[in-house]
Scaffold this motif. Structure first.
Motif, PDB file in Angstrom:
ATOM      1  N   SER A 187     -29.007 -10.126 -61.934  1.00 55.65           N
ATOM      2  CA  SER A 187     -29.199 -10.084 -60.328  1.00 55.65           C
ATOM      3  C   SER A 187     -29.040  -9.086 -58.862  1.00 55.65           C
ATOM      4  CB  SER A 187     -26.979 -10.712 -60.506  1.00 55.65           C
ATOM      5  OG  SER A 187     -27.146 -10.758 -58.665  1.00 55.65           O
ATOM      6  N   PHE A 188     -28.702  -8.297 -59.473  1.00 53.85           N
ATOM      7  CA  PHE A 188     -29.370  -6.688 -58.349  1.00 53.85           C
ATOM      8  C   PHE A 188     -30.853  -6.447 -58.016  1.00 53.85           C
ATOM      9  CE2 PHE A 188     -29.822  -2.179 -58.109  1.00 53.85           C
ATOM     10  CZ  PHE A 188     -29.604  -1.770 -57.185  1.00 53.85           C
ATOM     11  N   MET A 189     -32.018  -6.450 -59.100  1.00 53.37           N
ATOM     12  CA  MET A 189     -32.964  -6.668 -59.166  1.00 53.37           C
ATOM     13  C   MET A 189     -33.574  -7.637 -58.029  1.00 53.37           C
ATOM     14  SD  MET A 189     -33.619  -3.873 -60.976  1.00 53.37           S
ATOM     15  CE  MET A 189     -35.534  -3.891 -60.522  1.00 53.37           C
ATOM     16  N   ARG A 190     -32.761  -9.048 -58.009  1.00 48.17           N
ATOM     17  CA  ARG A 190     -33.202  -9.960 -57.750  1.00 48.17           C
ATOM     18  C   ARG A 190     -32.640 -10.115 -56.173  1.00 48.17           C
ATOM     19  NH1 ARG A 190     -35.549 -14.489 -60.361  1.00 48.17           N
ATOM     20  NH2 ARG A 190     -35.712 -14.265 -62.739  1.00 48.17           N
ATOM     21  N   HIS A 191     -31.293  -9.867 -55.682  1.00 49.48           N
ATOM     22  CA  HIS A 191     -30.829  -9.931 -54.251  1.00 49.48           C
ATOM     23  C   HIS A 191     -30.082  -8.674 -54.411  1.00 49.48           C
ATOM     24  CE1 HIS A 191     -31.135 -14.152 -55.973  1.00 49.48           C
ATOM     25  NE2 HIS A 191     -30.282 -14.135 -57.433  1.00 49.48           N
ATOM     26  N   GLY A 192     -30.535  -7.897 -54.648  1.00 44.27           N
ATOM     27  CA  GLY A 192     -29.692  -6.400 -54.053  1.00 44.27           C
ATOM     28  C   GLY A 192     -28.221  -6.207 -54.625  1.00 44.27           C
ATOM     29  N   LEU A 193     -27.535  -5.388 -54.124  1.00 44.10           N
ATOM     30  CA  LEU A 193     -25.942  -4.772 -54.918  1.00 44.10           C
ATOM     31  C   LEU A 193     -24.951  -5.569 -53.905  1.00 44.10           C
ATOM     32  CD1 LEU A 193     -24.670  -2.755 -55.686  1.00 44.10           C
ATOM     33  CD2 LEU A 193     -24.846  -1.156 -53.973  1.00 44.10           C
ATOM     34  N   ARG A 194     -24.985  -5.472 -52.785  1.00 45.65           N
ATOM     35  CA  ARG A 194     -23.578  -6.777 -51.957  1.00 45.65           C
ATOM     36  C   ARG A 194     -23.774  -8.180 -52.480  1.00 45.65           C
ATOM     37  NH1 ARG A 194     -23.419  -7.186 -45.326  1.00 45.65           N
ATOM     38  NH2 ARG A 194     -21.416  -8.964 -45.181  1.00 45.65           N
ATOM     39  N   GLU A 195     -24.942  -9.055 -52.764  1.00 44.58           N
ATOM     40  CA  GLU A 195     -24.678 -10.152 -53.034  1.00 44.58           C
ATOM     41  C   GLU A 195     -24.195 -10.028 -54.521  1.00 44.58           C
ATOM     42  OE1 GLU A 195     -27.312 -13.811 -53.832  1.00 44.58           O
ATOM     43  OE2 GLU A 195     -27.605 -12.999 -52.462  1.00 44.58           O
ATOM     44  N   THR A 196     -24.623  -9.310 -55.614  1.00 49.36           N
ATOM     45  CA  THR A 196     -24.161  -8.571 -57.126  1.00 49.36           C
ATOM     46  C   THR A 196     -22.742  -8.819 -56.646  1.00 49.36           C
ATOM     47  OG1 THR A 196     -26.399  -8.466 -57.296  1.00 49.36           O
ATOM     48  CG2 THR A 196     -24.238  -7.830 -58.579  1.00 49.36           C
ATOM     49  N   LEU A 197     -22.378  -7.998 -55.736  1.00 48.82           N
ATOM     50  CA  LEU A 197     -20.659  -7.434 -56.474  1.00 48.82           C
ATOM     51  C   LEU A 197     -20.311  -8.716 -55.705  1.00 48.82           C
ATOM     52  CD1 LEU A 197     -20.803  -3.681 -53.998  1.00 48.82           C
ATOM     53  CD2 LEU A 197     -20.468  -4.498 -56.785  1.00 48.82           C
ATOM     54  N   GLU A 198     -20.024  -9.724 -55.019  1.00 48.81           N
ATOM     55  CA  GLU A 198     -19.647 -10.194 -54.184  1.00 48.81           C
ATOM     56  C   GLU A 198     -19.707 -11.831 -55.737  1.00 48.81           C
ATOM     57  OE1 GLU A 198     -21.809 -12.392 -51.203  1.00 48.81           O
ATOM     58  OE2 GLU A 198     -21.078 -10.931 -49.878  1.00 48.81           O
ATOM     59  N   LYS A 199     -20.079 -11.660 -56.387  1.00 51.58           N
ATOM     60  CA  LYS A 199     -20.032 -12.692 -57.569  1.00 51.58           C
ATOM     61  C   LYS A 199     -19.030 -11.935 -58.664  1.00 51.58           C
ATOM     62  CE  LYS A 199     -25.319 -14.032 -57.993  1.00 51.58           C
ATOM     63  NZ  LYS A 199     -26.441 -13.860 -58.785  1.00 51.58           N
ATOM     64  N   ALA A 200     -18.081 -10.808 -59.001  1.00 51.91           N
ATOM     65  CA  ALA A 200     -17.611 -10.015 -59.435  1.00 51.91           C
ATOM     66  C   ALA A 200     -16.706 -11.494 -59.230  1.00 51.91           C
ATOM     67  CB  ALA A 200     -17.040  -8.950 -58.847  1.00 51.91           C
ATOM     68  N   THR A 201     -15.660 -11.613 -60.633  1.00 53.03           N
ATOM     69  CA  THR A 201     -15.039 -12.574 -60.853  1.00 53.03           C
ATOM     70  C   THR A 201     -13.636 -11.964 -60.987  1.00 53.03           C
ATOM     71  OG1 THR A 201     -15.065 -11.662 -63.272  1.00 53.03           O
ATOM     72  CG2 THR A 201     -16.229 -14.402 -62.829  1.00 53.03           C
ATOM     73  N   LEU A 202     -13.490  -9.924 -60.329  1.00 49.79           N
ATOM     74  CA  LEU A 202     -12.376  -9.923 -60.878  1.00 49.79           C
ATOM     75  C   LEU A 202     -12.512  -8.772 -59.285  1.00 49.79           C
ATOM     76  CD1 LEU A 202     -11.296  -9.021 -64.095  1.00 49.79           C
ATOM     77  CD2 LEU A 202     -10.191 -11.225 -62.109  1.00 49.79           C
TER      78      LEU A 202
END
Length: 202
Positions: A187-202
């Protein structure tokens, strides 16, 4: 040793007496209400705080198992005998208390109910590391640090499964260390840090 046992009994009996006076029963913990606030005396539950995939102490932080071995071994050393036995007795009492009450209680990362025992684990870990060469120390520290880094990734991105225990088994707990973190990297490689962090469940 008798002093340690005697002191523990005095503290335990005093606490039970206070709870009897305040709550009508020595086997009620005011931290929670209803059945969750009662000591169950279910021997099966004694292993859960230590080995369960739902935040078991040694399952989530396996380095402490090595530290416990060090604490047990250091009891033979004259200079550390008292500290080692105090640590072992304290850890045993904590395990009994937590297991008989509510071994699964924790909404956060790991089993926070054992925090007060960590200084004793530090003593045991120091004993183990002292016996190893510098290269072996680095390998041990690196291996266990990586385990917890991966577990942090799994916790924040699949935390609901880990905390609620829905469908959680030892197999998918271990495999999740790699599959979930692989998804994070992808996810980080495809979408970057911000969008990856938004996927965090907690």
């Amino acid at each position: 040793m008798l002093i340690i046992i005697g002191g523990s009994c005095v503290g335990l009996l005093s606490q039970l007496w206070v709870q009897r006076q305040l709550f009508g029963s020595p086997f009620v913990n005011p931290y929670l209400t209803g059945n969750q606030g009662r000591f169950t005396f279910n021997l099966i539950s004694l292993t859960a705080p230590l080995l369960s995939v739902e935040r078991g102490l040694f399952t989530w932080t396996p380095v402490l198992l090595l530290a416990l071995y060090g604490l047990w071994s250091s009891r033979k050393k004259k200079k550390l005998k008292v500290e080692a036995w105090v640590g072992l007795v304290t850890f045993t009492l904590f395990s009994l208390y937590i297991g008989l009450w509510n071994g699964g209680l924790s909404a956060g990362y790991g089993n926070r109910l054992f925090f007060s025992t960590l200084p004793f684990f530090a003593l045991g870990m120091a004993w183990v590391l002292k016996k190893l060469s510098l290269r072996s120390r680095m390998a041990v520290i690196g291996m266990f640090a990586m385990w917890n880094i991966l577990l942090l990734g799994q916790f924040f991105f699949d935390g609901k499964r880990l905390v609620l225990g829905e469908g959680l088994t030892l197999t998918n707990f271990i495999s999740g260390q790699f599959t979930v973190n692989a998804q994070i990297i992808d996810s980080f490689m495809r979408h970057g840090l911000r969008e990856t962090l938004e996927k965090a469940t907690l």
